[in-house]
Design a protein around this motif. Sequence first.
Motif, PDB file in Angstrom:
ATOM      1  N   ALA A   1       0.831  -1.208   0.000  1.00 45.61           N
ATOM      2  CA  ALA A   1       0.000   0.000   0.000  1.00 45.61           C
ATOM      3  C   ALA A   1       0.862   1.253   0.000  1.00 45.61           C
ATOM      4  CB  ALA A   1      -0.920  -0.013   1.212  1.00 45.61           C
ATOM      5  N   ALA A   2       1.930   1.253   0.788  1.00 40.87           N
ATOM      6  CA  ALA A   2       2.813   2.420   0.853  1.00 40.87           C
ATOM      7  C   ALA A   2       3.589   2.595  -0.444  1.00 40.87           C
ATOM      8  CB  ALA A   2       3.774   2.267   2.022  1.00 40.87           C
ATOM      9  N   GLN A   3       4.090   1.485  -1.020  1.00 37.64           N
ATOM     10  CA  GLN A   3       4.883   1.591  -2.247  1.00 37.64           C
ATOM     11  C   GLN A   3       4.027   1.950  -3.456  1.00 37.64           C
ATOM     12  OE1 GLN A   3       7.081  -2.089  -2.512  1.00 37.64           O
ATOM     13  NE2 GLN A   3       8.689  -1.317  -1.165  1.00 37.64           N
ATOM     14  N   ARG A   4       2.771   1.527  -3.438  1.00 40.60           N
ATOM     15  CA  ARG A   4       1.884   1.836  -4.560  1.00 40.60           C
ATOM     16  C   ARG A   4       1.706   3.336  -4.715  1.00 40.60           C
ATOM     17  NH1 ARG A   4      -2.325  -0.826  -2.813  1.00 40.60           N
ATOM     18  NH2 ARG A   4      -1.451  -2.828  -3.437  1.00 40.60           N
ATOM     19  N   GLU A   5       1.702   4.037  -3.611  1.00 42.60           N
ATOM     20  CA  GLU A   5       1.501   5.487  -3.647  1.00 42.60           C
ATOM     21  C   GLU A   5       2.685   6.214  -4.278  1.00 42.60           C
ATOM     22  OE1 GLU A   5       0.666   6.747   0.281  1.00 42.60           O
ATOM     23  OE2 GLU A   5      -1.231   5.630   0.437  1.00 42.60           O
ATOM     24  N   THR A   6       3.877   5.587  -4.241  1.00 41.71           N
ATOM     25  CA  THR A   6       5.062   6.250  -4.777  1.00 41.71           C
ATOM     26  C   THR A   6       5.531   5.641  -6.098  1.00 41.71           C
ATOM     27  OG1 THR A   6       6.521   4.791  -3.490  1.00 41.71           O
ATOM     28  CG2 THR A   6       5.842   6.853  -2.464  1.00 41.71           C
ATOM     29  N   SER A   7       4.798   4.648  -6.607  1.00 42.16           N
ATOM     30  CA  SER A   7       5.197   3.986  -7.856  1.00 42.16           C
ATOM     31  C   SER A   7       5.101   4.960  -9.022  1.00 42.16           C
ATOM     32  CB  SER A   7       4.300   2.765  -8.109  1.00 42.16           C
ATOM     33  OG  SER A   7       4.674   2.132  -9.301  1.00 42.16           O
ATOM     34  N   ARG A   8       6.169   5.003  -9.823  1.00 41.21           N
ATOM     35  CA  ARG A   8       6.220   5.967 -10.926  1.00 41.21           C
ATOM     36  C   ARG A   8       6.193   5.309 -12.311  1.00 41.21           C
ATOM     37  NH1 ARG A   8      10.416   6.911  -7.669  1.00 41.21           N
ATOM     38  NH2 ARG A   8      11.886   6.239  -9.258  1.00 41.21           N
ATOM     39  N   VAL A   9       6.466   4.023 -12.382  1.00 45.34           N
ATOM     40  CA  VAL A   9       6.680   3.371 -13.670  1.00 45.34           C
ATOM     41  C   VAL A   9       5.514   2.453 -14.008  1.00 45.34           C
ATOM     42  CG1 VAL A   9       8.195   1.827 -14.954  1.00 45.34           C
ATOM     43  CG2 VAL A   9       9.175   3.473 -13.354  1.00 45.34           C
ATOM     44  N   ARG A  10       4.980   2.610 -15.204  1.00 47.71           N
ATOM     45  CA  ARG A  10       3.980   1.684 -15.717  1.00 47.71           C
ATOM     46  C   ARG A  10       4.668   0.726 -16.672  1.00 47.71           C
ATOM     47  NH1 ARG A  10      -0.063   0.314 -13.110  1.00 47.71           N
ATOM     48  NH2 ARG A  10      -1.114  -0.399 -15.000  1.00 47.71           N
ATOM     49  N   LEU A  11       4.419  -0.557 -16.468  1.00 47.70           N
ATOM     50  CA  LEU A  11       5.057  -1.597 -17.257  1.00 47.70           C
ATOM     51  C   LEU A  11       4.066  -2.239 -18.214  1.00 47.70           C
ATOM     52  CD1 LEU A  11       7.053  -3.349 -14.383  1.00 47.70           C
ATOM     53  CD2 LEU A  11       7.955  -1.763 -16.103  1.00 47.70           C
ATOM     54  N   PRO A  12       4.561  -2.917 -19.254  1.00 49.55           N
ATOM     55  CA  PRO A  12       3.667  -3.687 -20.124  1.00 49.55           C
ATOM     56  C   PRO A  12       2.956  -4.779 -19.339  1.00 49.55           C
ATOM     57  CG  PRO A  12       5.865  -3.497 -21.093  1.00 49.55           C
ATOM     58  CD  PRO A  12       5.970  -2.990 -19.690  1.00 49.55           C
ATOM     59  N   GLU A  13       1.884  -5.304 -19.899  1.00 52.77           N
ATOM     60  CA  GLU A  13       1.119  -6.335 -19.207  1.00 52.77           C
ATOM     61  C   GLU A  13       1.810  -7.694 -19.235  1.00 52.77           C
ATOM     62  OE1 GLU A  13      -2.899  -6.586 -20.496  1.00 52.77           O
ATOM     63  OE2 GLU A  13      -3.430  -4.593 -19.705  1.00 52.77           O
ATOM     64  N   ARG A  14       2.808  -7.867 -20.096  1.00 53.51           N
ATOM     65  CA  ARG A  14       3.490  -9.165 -20.228  1.00 53.51           C
ATOM     66  C   ARG A  14       4.924  -9.038 -19.727  1.00 53.51           C
ATOM     67  NH1 ARG A  14       0.675 -11.510 -25.424  1.00 53.51           N
ATOM     68  NH2 ARG A  14      -0.882  -9.902 -25.770  1.00 53.51           N
ATOM     69  N   ALA A  15       5.392 -10.080 -19.052  1.00 54.60           N
ATOM     70  CA  ALA A  15       6.747 -10.037 -18.501  1.00 54.60           C
ATOM     71  C   ALA A  15       7.409 -11.406 -18.575  1.00 54.60           C
ATOM     72  CB  ALA A  15       6.733  -9.559 -17.061  1.00 54.60           C
ATOM     73  N   VAL A  16       8.732 -11.375 -18.677  1.00 55.65           N
ATOM     74  CA  VAL A  16       9.553 -12.579 -18.539  1.00 55.65           C
ATOM     75  C   VAL A  16      10.432 -12.398 -17.314  1.00 55.65           C
ATOM     76  CG1 VAL A  16      11.471 -13.884 -19.541  1.00 55.65           C
ATOM     77  CG2 VAL A  16       9.510 -13.264 -20.952  1.00 55.65           C
ATOM     78  N   LEU A  17      10.421 -13.402 -16.447  1.00 54.17           N
ATOM     79  CA  LEU A  17      11.241 -13.415 -15.236  1.00 54.17           C
ATOM     80  C   LEU A  17      12.356 -14.430 -15.458  1.00 54.17           C
ATOM     81  CD1 LEU A  17       8.289 -13.808 -12.680  1.00 54.17           C
ATOM     82  CD2 LEU A  17       9.116 -11.691 -13.725  1.00 54.17           C
ATOM     83  N   THR A  18      13.605 -13.999 -15.409  1.00 54.66           N
ATOM     84  CA  THR A  18      14.694 -14.892 -15.784  1.00 54.66           C
ATOM     85  C   THR A  18      15.590 -15.257 -14.604  1.00 54.66           C
ATOM     86  OG1 THR A  18      16.414 -13.251 -16.303  1.00 54.66           O
ATOM     87  CG2 THR A  18      14.749 -13.668 -17.990  1.00 54.66           C
ATOM     88  N   LEU A  19      16.046 -16.507 -14.623  1.00 58.95           N
ATOM     89  CA  LEU A  19      17.062 -17.008 -13.706  1.00 58.95           C
ATOM     90  C   LEU A  19      18.137 -17.671 -14.569  1.00 58.95           C
ATOM     91  CD1 LEU A  19      15.226 -18.520 -10.625  1.00 58.95           C
ATOM     92  CD2 LEU A  19      17.346 -17.206 -10.530  1.00 58.95           C
ATOM     93  N   LEU A  20      18.839 -16.851 -15.330  1.00 50.48           N
ATOM     94  CA  LEU A  20      19.747 -17.361 -16.352  1.00 50.48           C
ATOM     95  C   LEU A  20      21.140 -16.750 -16.276  1.00 50.48           C
ATOM     96  CD1 LEU A  20      17.225 -17.164 -19.341  1.00 50.48           C
ATOM     97  CD2 LEU A  20      17.841 -19.217 -18.056  1.00 50.48           C
ATOM     98  N   GLY A  21      21.425 -16.015 -15.224  1.00 43.75           N
ATOM     99  CA  GLY A  21      22.747 -15.422 -15.105  1.00 43.75           C
ATOM    100  C   GLY A  21      23.024 -14.381 -16.173  1.00 43.75           C
ATOM    101  N   ASP A  22      24.283 -14.312 -16.607  1.00 44.49           N
ATOM    102  CA  ASP A  22      24.684 -13.258 -17.539  1.00 44.49           C
ATOM    103  C   ASP A  22      24.092 -13.430 -18.929  1.00 44.49           C
ATOM    104  OD1 ASP A  22      26.154 -15.451 -18.307  1.00 44.49           O
ATOM    105  OD2 ASP A  22      28.111 -14.485 -18.171  1.00 44.49           O
TER     106      ASP A  22
END
Length: 253
Positions: free
Chosen positions: A22-43
């Motif tokens: 709730a606290a961080q939502r009030e200060t969030s400045r960036v809108r992101l696309p609706e789709r995301a990739v989360l990676t655990l692949l190192g460099d």
Amino acid sequence: MRSVGSFPVLDHDDDPDDLISAAQRETSRVRLPERAVLTLLGDVATRYAEEHGYEVVDEVETIIRRHPVRVGTHRGVEVAFVEIPLGGPAATILFEHVLRGGVRSAVAVGSCGGLVHLEEGAFVLPTRALRAEGTSYHYLPPGEWVETSPRLRDACADAVEAAGLTHHEALTWTTDAFYRETRETLAARLAQGCEVVEMECASLAACAQFRGVEFAQILYTADTLAGEGWDARGFGRDAREVALTLALDAVVG
């Protein structure tokens, strides 16, 4: 409403309005696309993002480093791109961050260990994750399993097949403790139907379900416990870049 379990980790509170979000939502400045990739692949992931023009639009600061959140285009579709840390708690912190930015559909990509014989670098799509970690219990009521999104899982399968490759759907064991995979525990997990083990799927899938978003995962096989003991093999390194491309194809598919 909060319910009390037999042990603290089995307590459950279904209130979606936690104090920090709730606290961080009030200060969030960036809108992101609706789709995301989360990676655990190192460099591999860092290099791919830089070579393909993914722009850093935000950062998630943790004790040891700043995790960049990037945005780029894959096959004409905007995608958020974030490298998540190892383990359910830390990975879920970053997942929550991008969800607050507007992500509604996410594919994670990383490695798993084989519990049954699977060739190194094979692609595995988890259908359900055994909740043998802690993070998922802070999102969902106590239970053995959490499912990934069937629709998004189908998109992952389509991406693998479109690339001329094969995949294997499996139950996965999500653990917090890499060094507590004992022989008797392995036997129990096999009896429950698990074929691979990793450290994030149940946590991320539970978070997604609680937040009302879609989540699926593409795993590639790295080390294995299917022989007489543990075999690190090559940790599946040769599959990393292909796995990343498959995840991007799936999330925009």
